[in-house]
Design an enzyme around this catalytic site. Structure first.
Site, PDB file in Angstrom:
ATOM      1  N   CYS A  64       0.898  -1.201  -0.109  1.00  0.00           N
ATOM      2  CA  CYS A  64      -0.083   0.108   0.009  1.00  0.00           C
ATOM      3  C   CYS A  64       0.946   1.268   0.090  1.00  0.00           C
ATOM      4  CB  CYS A  64      -0.982  -0.223   1.285  1.00  0.00           C
ATOM      5  SG  CYS A  64      -1.814   1.374   1.451  1.00  0.00           S
ATOM      6  N   HIS A  82      -9.265  -3.793  -1.624  1.00  0.00           N
ATOM      7  CA  HIS A  82      -7.987  -3.020  -0.779  1.00  0.00           C
ATOM      8  C   HIS A  82      -8.489  -1.417  -0.877  1.00  0.00           C
ATOM      9  CE1 HIS A  82      -3.800  -2.114   0.191  1.00  0.00           C
ATOM     10  NE2 HIS A  82      -4.402  -1.174  -0.451  1.00  0.00           N
ATOM     11  N   GLU A  83      -8.927  -0.947  -2.164  1.00  0.00           N
ATOM     12  CA  GLU A  83      -9.061   0.596  -2.350  1.00  0.00           C
ATOM     13  C   GLU A  83     -10.454   1.088  -1.323  1.00  0.00           C
ATOM     14  OE1 GLU A  83      -6.652   2.280  -3.101  1.00  0.00           O
ATOM     15  OE2 GLU A  83      -5.621   0.837  -3.952  1.00  0.00           O
ATOM     16  N   HIS A 110     -10.239   1.499   2.199  1.00  0.00           N
ATOM     17  CA  HIS A 110      -9.591   2.677   2.708  1.00  0.00           C
ATOM     18  C   HIS A 110     -10.820   3.855   2.909  1.00  0.00           C
ATOM     19  CE1 HIS A 110      -5.239   2.547   2.353  1.00  0.00           C
ATOM     20  NE2 HIS A 110      -5.451   2.103   1.099  1.00  0.00           N
TER      21      HIS A 110
END
Length: 176
Positions: free
Chosen positions: A99, A141-142, A145
């Protein structure tokens, strides 16, 4: 414009982001342009607005050939606003992730192997895709956030988390 990427430890990375309410605005276009410039500059596979200090539900991702992910299949360049993701089945795969907000480190993270994501592009046009593999991993993953989740929070075995140069000596995987 290339923006500074916040690093793990910055409390802004732990906040839940707000939905985008207006599409096609100069502010949204500028944000996405800055995100693209920043991601390209750092050879990232994706970037979420909170990583550059903007608490909005906007992510971008896309992978052609990337030195940081040499074995990854291509993922189309995508702007995804106000995303909703849903797993397609229960199958989970563990794989290495890095990341831009956790530079120089990698960890093994469990992710659903197949999912459907929906949302909008920067102009408010609908997006609805079912994907698998690396594409599904990048989206999860994104989108994490946007809810204040960094990938180390998902690692099950901390023995599989560490610095890139120690875990993969002699391999140039980039400085995340």
């Amino acid at each position: 414009m290339i923006r500074e990427v916040l690093r793990m430890g910055d409390p802004r990375l732990l906040e839940k982001s707000r939905p985008v309410e207006a599409f096609g605005t100069p502010q949204l276009r500028e944000l996405i342009s800055d995100m693209r410039d920043t991601m390209a500059h750092l050879n990232g596979a994706g970037l979420a607005a909170p990583q550059i200090g903007v608490p909005l539900r906007v992510v971008i991702f896309g992978v052609k050939r990337n030195p940081r992910y040499p074995d990854a299949e291509e993922v189309p360049d995508t702007v995804l606003v106000n995303p909703v993701i849903a797993p397609l089945g229960e199958e989970v795969e563990e794989a290495w992730e890095g990341c831009l907000s956790v530079p120089g480190m990698r960890g093994v993270v469990p992710r659903f192997t197949r999912l459907r994501y929906r949302g909008f592009d920067e102009n408010g046009n609908g997006i609805d895709r079912s994907v698998e593999g690396f594409h599904a991993r990048v989206v999860q993953h994104e989108c994490d956030h946007l809810d204040g989740i960094l990938y180390p929070m998902r690692i099950r075995d901390m023995a599989q988390f560490g610095f890139v140069d120690v875990l993969f000596p002699g391999q140039d995987l980039g400085d995340e």
